[in-house]
Design a protein around this motif. Sequence first.
Motif, PDB file in Angstrom:
ATOM      1  N   HIS A 112       0.823  -1.203   0.000  1.00 43.65           N
ATOM      2  CA  HIS A 112       0.000   0.000   0.000  1.00 43.65           C
ATOM      3  C   HIS A 112       0.863   1.262   0.000  1.00 43.65           C
ATOM      4  O   HIS A 112       0.531   2.253  -0.646  1.00 43.65           O
ATOM      5  N   VAL A 113       1.968   1.230   0.743  1.00 43.12           N
ATOM      6  CA  VAL A 113       2.879   2.379   0.745  1.00 43.12           C
ATOM      7  C   VAL A 113       3.414   2.626  -0.662  1.00 43.12           C
ATOM      8  O   VAL A 113       3.413   3.756  -1.168  1.00 43.12           O
ATOM      9  N   VAL A 114       3.860   1.574  -1.322  1.00 40.03           N
ATOM     10  CA  VAL A 114       4.400   1.693  -2.672  1.00 40.03           C
ATOM     11  C   VAL A 114       3.337   2.189  -3.640  1.00 40.03           C
ATOM     12  O   VAL A 114       3.584   3.053  -4.483  1.00 40.03           O
ATOM     13  N   ALA A 115       2.120   1.650  -3.520  1.00 37.59           N
ATOM     14  CA  ALA A 115       1.047   2.024  -4.434  1.00 37.59           C
ATOM     15  C   ALA A 115       0.665   3.492  -4.286  1.00 37.59           C
ATOM     16  O   ALA A 115       0.421   4.181  -5.281  1.00 37.59           O
TER      17      ALA A 115
ATOM     18  N   MET B  95      -6.040   6.401  -9.163  1.00 38.81           N
ATOM     19  CA  MET B  95      -5.825   7.061  -7.871  1.00 38.81           C
ATOM     20  C   MET B  95      -6.907   6.708  -6.865  1.00 38.81           C
ATOM     21  O   MET B  95      -6.620   6.360  -5.712  1.00 38.81           O
ATOM     22  N   SER B  96      -8.178   6.781  -7.287  1.00 31.99           N
ATOM     23  CA  SER B  96      -9.277   6.523  -6.358  1.00 31.99           C
ATOM     24  C   SER B  96      -9.225   5.107  -5.814  1.00 31.99           C
ATOM     25  O   SER B  96      -9.359   4.875  -4.606  1.00 31.99           O
ATOM     26  N   GLU B  97      -8.994   4.126  -6.697  1.00 34.14           N
ATOM     27  CA  GLU B  97      -8.937   2.734  -6.259  1.00 34.14           C
ATOM     28  C   GLU B  97      -7.724   2.473  -5.373  1.00 34.14           C
ATOM     29  O   GLU B  97      -7.791   1.689  -4.419  1.00 34.14           O
ATOM     30  N   THR B  98      -6.598   3.118  -5.677  1.00 37.27           N
ATOM     31  CA  THR B  98      -5.402   2.950  -4.854  1.00 37.27           C
ATOM     32  C   THR B  98      -5.641   3.456  -3.442  1.00 37.27           C
ATOM     33  O   THR B  98      -5.303   2.781  -2.461  1.00 37.27           O
ATOM     34  N   LEU B  99      -6.234   4.642  -3.331  1.00 28.33           N
ATOM     35  CA  LEU B  99      -6.526   5.203  -2.007  1.00 28.33           C
ATOM     36  C   LEU B  99      -7.576   4.366  -1.285  1.00 28.33           C
ATOM     37  O   LEU B  99      -7.464   4.127  -0.070  1.00 28.33           O
ATOM     38  N   ARG B 100      -8.594   3.914  -2.008  1.00 30.16           N
ATOM     39  CA  ARG B 100      -9.641   3.105  -1.382  1.00 30.16           C
ATOM     40  C   ARG B 100      -9.066   1.804  -0.830  1.00 30.16           C
ATOM     41  O   ARG B 100      -9.372   1.389   0.295  1.00 30.16           O
TER      42      ARG B 100
ATOM     43  N   ASP C 245     -13.632   0.498 -13.387  1.00 31.23           N
ATOM     44  CA  ASP C 245     -13.155   0.828 -14.735  1.00 31.23           C
ATOM     45  C   ASP C 245     -11.831   1.564 -14.730  1.00 31.23           C
ATOM     46  O   ASP C 245     -11.436   2.152 -15.726  1.00 31.23           O
ATOM     47  N   THR C 246     -11.105   1.550 -13.598  1.00 27.88           N
ATOM     48  CA  THR C 246      -9.832   2.285 -13.521  1.00 27.88           C
ATOM     49  C   THR C 246      -8.739   1.390 -12.955  1.00 27.88           C
ATOM     50  O   THR C 246      -7.999   1.777 -12.063  1.00 27.88           O
ATOM     51  N   VAL C 247      -8.654   0.164 -13.476  1.00 25.33           N
ATOM     52  CA  VAL C 247      -7.624  -0.747 -12.998  1.00 25.33           C
ATOM     53  C   VAL C 247      -6.262  -0.359 -13.536  1.00 25.33           C
ATOM     54  O   VAL C 247      -5.238  -0.548 -12.906  1.00 25.33           O
ATOM     55  N   SER C 248      -6.231   0.215 -14.745  1.00 21.55           N
ATOM     56  CA  SER C 248      -4.959   0.654 -15.326  1.00 21.55           C
ATOM     57  C   SER C 248      -4.702   2.092 -14.969  1.00 21.55           C
ATOM     58  O   SER C 248      -5.621   2.843 -14.646  1.00 21.55           O
ATOM     59  N   GLY C 249      -3.420   2.504 -15.047  1.00 15.70           N
ATOM     60  CA  GLY C 249      -3.031   3.847 -14.647  1.00 15.70           C
ATOM     61  C   GLY C 249      -3.371   4.888 -15.691  1.00 15.70           C
ATOM     62  O   GLY C 249      -3.724   4.584 -16.826  1.00 15.70           O
ATOM     63  N   GLY C 250      -3.241   6.143 -15.317  1.00 17.92           N
ATOM     64  CA  GLY C 250      -3.475   7.244 -16.229  1.00 17.92           C
ATOM     65  C   GLY C 250      -2.171   7.848 -16.664  1.00 17.92           C
ATOM     66  O   GLY C 250      -1.354   7.216 -17.318  1.00 17.92           O
TER      67      GLY C 250
ATOM     68  N   VAL D   1      -3.194  -1.518  -9.366  1.00 19.30           N
ATOM     69  CA  VAL D   1      -3.482  -0.751  -8.150  1.00 19.30           C
ATOM     70  C   VAL D   1      -2.406  -0.955  -7.111  1.00 19.30           C
ATOM     71  O   VAL D   1      -1.940  -0.023  -6.480  1.00 19.30           O
ATOM     72  N   LEU D   2      -1.956  -2.185  -6.925  1.00 23.77           N
ATOM     73  CA  LEU D   2      -0.888  -2.472  -5.980  1.00 23.77           C
ATOM     74  C   LEU D   2       0.342  -2.905  -6.752  1.00 23.77           C
ATOM     75  O   LEU D   2       0.276  -3.777  -7.613  1.00 23.77           O
ATOM     76  N   GLN D   3       1.481  -2.320  -6.417  1.00 23.44           N
ATOM     77  CA  GLN D   3       2.719  -2.607  -7.112  1.00 23.44           C
ATOM     78  C   GLN D   3       3.501  -3.709  -6.420  1.00 23.44           C
ATOM     79  O   GLN D   3       3.469  -3.844  -5.199  1.00 23.44           O
ATOM     80  N   ASP D   4       4.223  -4.511  -7.220  1.00 24.58           N
ATOM     81  CA  ASP D   4       5.091  -5.542  -6.660  1.00 24.58           C
ATOM     82  C   ASP D   4       6.529  -5.066  -6.566  1.00 24.58           C
ATOM     83  O   ASP D   4       7.337  -5.671  -5.868  1.00 24.58           O
ATOM     84  N   ASP D   5       6.866  -3.997  -7.287  1.00 21.65           N
ATOM     85  CA  ASP D   5       8.240  -3.518  -7.307  1.00 21.65           C
ATOM     86  C   ASP D   5       8.456  -2.457  -6.250  1.00 21.65           C
ATOM     87  O   ASP D   5       7.518  -1.941  -5.644  1.00 21.65           O
TER      88      ASP D   5
END
Length: 215
Positions: free
Chosen positions: A60-63, A138-143, A154-159, A166-170
Amino acid sequence: MVRQARRMIAVLAGTLAAALSLGSAGAVAAAPKAPPAGVDITGEGLRQPLRLRTETRPDHVVAVIDQVNFLGRTGLSTKPKPADLGPKYTIVVLAGETPKQTYDLYPKAVGGPRIYRPAKQPDSRRISAGWFLGRLNMSETLRTAGVPLERQFDTVSGGVGGGERVLQDDAVNPARDIDEALGELQRLLLLNVAVMLTITFGLAGIALLIRRRTR
């Protein structure tokens, strides 16, 4: 003459050793930085700050940080209308427990998420203030991190800045850090090669001169 030549050889050898040590130190300094220690989020619907830490919630921190790590030096030429911004969420990036950076995020802004970067930062450094287009996720990441926002499907991919999950592995900003480290390492290696070639030719010239003088 022979003593002077030997003295010059010793000086050149010392210069070579110093150059190599500087190159090694520079390579270490250019290593990718570790992810920040955490993020604090405040804003509409949060009665108290949402505290995310890498020890317990690293994804979540990374995202969240991924939402602002692509910002350039200058922002948009026009400022959004306040009525079009929607709820604001302020994130503070921490190093240990020390605030370092802060940004205002507007995930529900009309026309897409917006980011405001204040000129005055918590670490006392001043940068160019500006508005930026945010990532569509952004909204899904914060949620997902815990901010009370309605779910969007409808916002799984970035802008802006490229599509992202939404969540990063790197790690935070890995590509830029690695590119910078490799570029710095390449420059240091080229510098070391140039120094070694200069010293080699210098030593060869001195050796040739000594040989001619001692005949």
